[in-house]
Design an enzyme around this catalytic site. Structure first.
Site, PDB file in Angstrom:
ATOM      1  N   THR A  55      40.163  48.834  40.192  1.00 10.43           N
ATOM      2  CA  THR A  55      39.362  49.404  39.107  1.00 10.43           C
ATOM      3  C   THR A  55      39.033  50.867  39.354  1.00 10.43           C
ATOM      4  OG1 THR A  55      37.205  48.868  40.066  1.00 10.43           O
ATOM      5  CG2 THR A  55      38.312  47.136  38.791  1.00 10.43           C
ATOM      6  N   CYS A  56      38.469  51.500  38.321  1.00 19.31           N
ATOM      7  CA  CYS A  56      38.101  52.912  38.422  1.00 19.31           C
ATOM      8  C   CYS A  56      36.713  53.104  39.000  1.00 19.31           C
ATOM      9  CB  CYS A  56      38.210  53.582  37.054  1.00 19.31           C
ATOM     10  SG  CYS A  56      37.087  52.885  35.820  1.00 19.31           S
ATOM     11  N   ASP A  57      36.140  52.071  39.601  1.00 16.71           N
ATOM     12  CA  ASP A  57      34.829  52.154  40.219  1.00 16.71           C
ATOM     13  C   ASP A  57      34.981  52.539  41.690  1.00 16.71           C
ATOM     14  OD1 ASP A  57      32.388  51.114  41.694  1.00 16.71           O
ATOM     15  OD2 ASP A  57      31.784  50.742  39.617  1.00 16.71           O
TER      16      ASP A  57
END
EC number: 4.1.1.17
Length: 368
Positions: free
Chosen positions: A314-316
Site C-alpha cells: 500500500t501507499c501507507d
C-alpha cells in the site's frame, strides 16, 4: 504434515494472490491436544483468531466450545450448528443491545470487569452466569493487553457479590496473560490472585484465558510444558482443590493450520538496503507485524540469500513488515515470484481491512 497437504491442495491451482489456505484437520488435532494435556478444562476457542466456518466446524467436531466477542461471532457459530450453551461472551466491552442480542439467542455465559457492564447484564441478561476478569501483571508477551481489561482482585470480589445481589449467577474469575506468551510460569500470578478472591468469595470456575505461544521463527514451550506449569500452580494455590477451569485459546488452535501464498510486487535497492515488496501487508492480512511483534517464517524458495527489508503493497508509510528483525531472502527474487508465509492461520484474514487502497479482504480456502 499440514504444509505438505496444503501444497498438494494448491498443486496446479493458481488463484490470484494473496490468499490463505486452512487445513481444518490441524484445528481438530490441536483441540484434542488441549483436551489431553488439560483434560478437566473447558475449552472455548477464541473465534476472533479465525472465524472461518470450516474452522468453527472443526472445533465443534473435536468437542470444543467458543469464546465470542460480539453478535457477528455469535451468529457465525449458531449458523454452524453450535448450541448456545457452548458459547461464552468473553468480551467485557459490549453494548447493552449486544447483550440483549446474545441473551435472546440463548447465550448464558458472560465475562465482565466493570460495575456498569454488570448492571447492563442484570437488565438485559437476567439470571445469566458472569465471570469477572482480573488484571494481572504477567511477564511480557508478544502482544500484551496493557491495562485495557480487568479489575483489581478486591474489585472482582465486590463485583461477584454485586452480581449475586442483582440476581445473576456469580460463576467465576478470569484473567489473560497476553497473546503469544512464551513463559509457562506466566499463569501463576493470575492463579494466585484468583485464590485470594476465592478465599473471600468462593466461585466455581477459573478461566485461565488464552496466550499459549506458537513457534514462528523462535521456538516456544510445548503445550505439555504450559499445562504442567498450570497444573503445578493450581495445586500450589488451591491445595484443597481448584475450581473448574476454562481456557480460551485462539492462536494456539489455528495458527499452525494456515499458510498464506503471496507474491513479489517489486524489488528495489534503496541505499544500503534491498527492499522486497509483497502483495500482502499490514492492512490485508499481516496486522500482527505491527512493531514486528509476530515474526512469521517466510519461504521464498532456494538460492543464495541476502538481507532484506520486507514491506507491503500500500501507499501507507507504516506498511513495512520487517526492517529491524533480520530477514534474508534469495538474491534472485523478482516481481511475480511466489512467497509463502507459514503458520499464518491466526489473526490474518480476521484482521484484514475491507478495502484500504482498494485491496479486498484476504481470501481464504479450506481443505476438505
Amino acid at each position: 504434515m499440514s504444509l505438505e497437504r496444503i501444497r498438494r491442495f494448491l498443486a496446479g491451482q493458481h488463484p490470484p494472490s494473496p490468499f490463505l489456505v486452512i487445513d481444518p484437520a490441524v484445528v481438530t488435532e490441536r483441540v484434542r491436544e488441549f483436551a489431553r494435556e488439560l483434560p478437566h478444562s473447558l475449552l472455548f476457542y477464541a473465534v476472533k483468531a479465525n472465524p472461518e466456518p470450516a474452522v468453527l466446524r472443526a472445533v465443534l467436531a473435536a468437542g470444543g466450545g467458543f469464546d465470542v466477542a460480539g453478535p457477528a461471532e455469535i451468529t457465525a457459530c449458531l449458523a454452524e450448528g453450535v448450541a448456545p450453551d457452548r458459547l461464552s461472551y468473553g468480551n467485557p466491552i459490549k453494548k447493552p443491545a449486544d447483550i440483549a442480542f446474545a441473551f435472546d439467542r440463548g447465550v448464558r455465559e458472560f465475562v465482565t470487569d466493570a460495575a456498569s457492564d454488570l448492571a447492563h447484564l442484570a437488565e438485559h441478561a437476567p439470571g445469566a452466569s458472569v465471570t469477572v476478569r482480573v488484571l494481572v501483571d504477567a511477564p511480557a508477551s508478544a502482544t500484551p493487553f496493557g491495562r485495557k481489561f480487568g479489575c483489581s482482585p478486591a474489585e472482582a470480589a465486590g463485583l461477584l457479590r454485586r452480581a449475586a445481589e442483582l440476581g445473576l449467577d456469580p460463576a467465576g474469575v478470569a484473567f489473560h496473560v497476553g497473546s503469544q506468551q512464551a513463559d509457562p510460569a506466566a499463569w501463576d500470578a493470575g492463579i494466585a490472585a484468583a485464590a485470594k478472591i476465592f478465599a473471600e468469595f468462593p466461585f466455581r470456575r477459573l478461566n485461565l484465558g488464552g496466550g499459549f505461544g506458537v513457534t514462528y521463527r523462535a521456538p516456544v514451550p510445548s503445550l505439555a510444558r504450559y499445562s504442567a506449569a498450570i497444573r503445578a500452580s493450581l495445586a500450589a494455590h488451591f491445595p484443597a482443590g481448584a475450581p473448574e477451569t476454562a481456557l480460551e485459546p485462539g492462536r494456539a488452535i489455528v495458527a499452525g493450520a494456515g499458510l498464506i501464498r503471496a507474491e513479489i510486487v517489486l524489488v528495489a535497492q534503496r541505499g544500503e538496503h534491498r527492499w522486497v515488496y509483497l502483495d500482502i501487508g499490514r492492512y490485508n492480512g499481516l496486522a500482527e507485524t505491527e512493531n514486528e511483534a509476530i515474526p512469521y517464517r517466510v519461504d521464498a524458495g532456494p538460492g543464495e540469500r541476502g538481507p532484506v527489508v520486507i514491506a507491503g503493497p500500500t501507499c501507507d508509510g507504516d506498511d513495512v513488515l520487517y526492517q529491524h528483525t533480520p530477514y534474508e531472502l534469495p538474491l534472485s527474487l523478482k516481481a511475480g515470484d511466489p512467497v509463502e508465509i507459514l503458520d499464518a492461520g491466526a489473526y490474518t484474514a480476521s484482521y484484514s481491512s475491507v478495502s484500504f487502497n482498494g485491496i479486498g479482504p484476504l481470501r481464504t480456502y479450506c481443505l476438505d
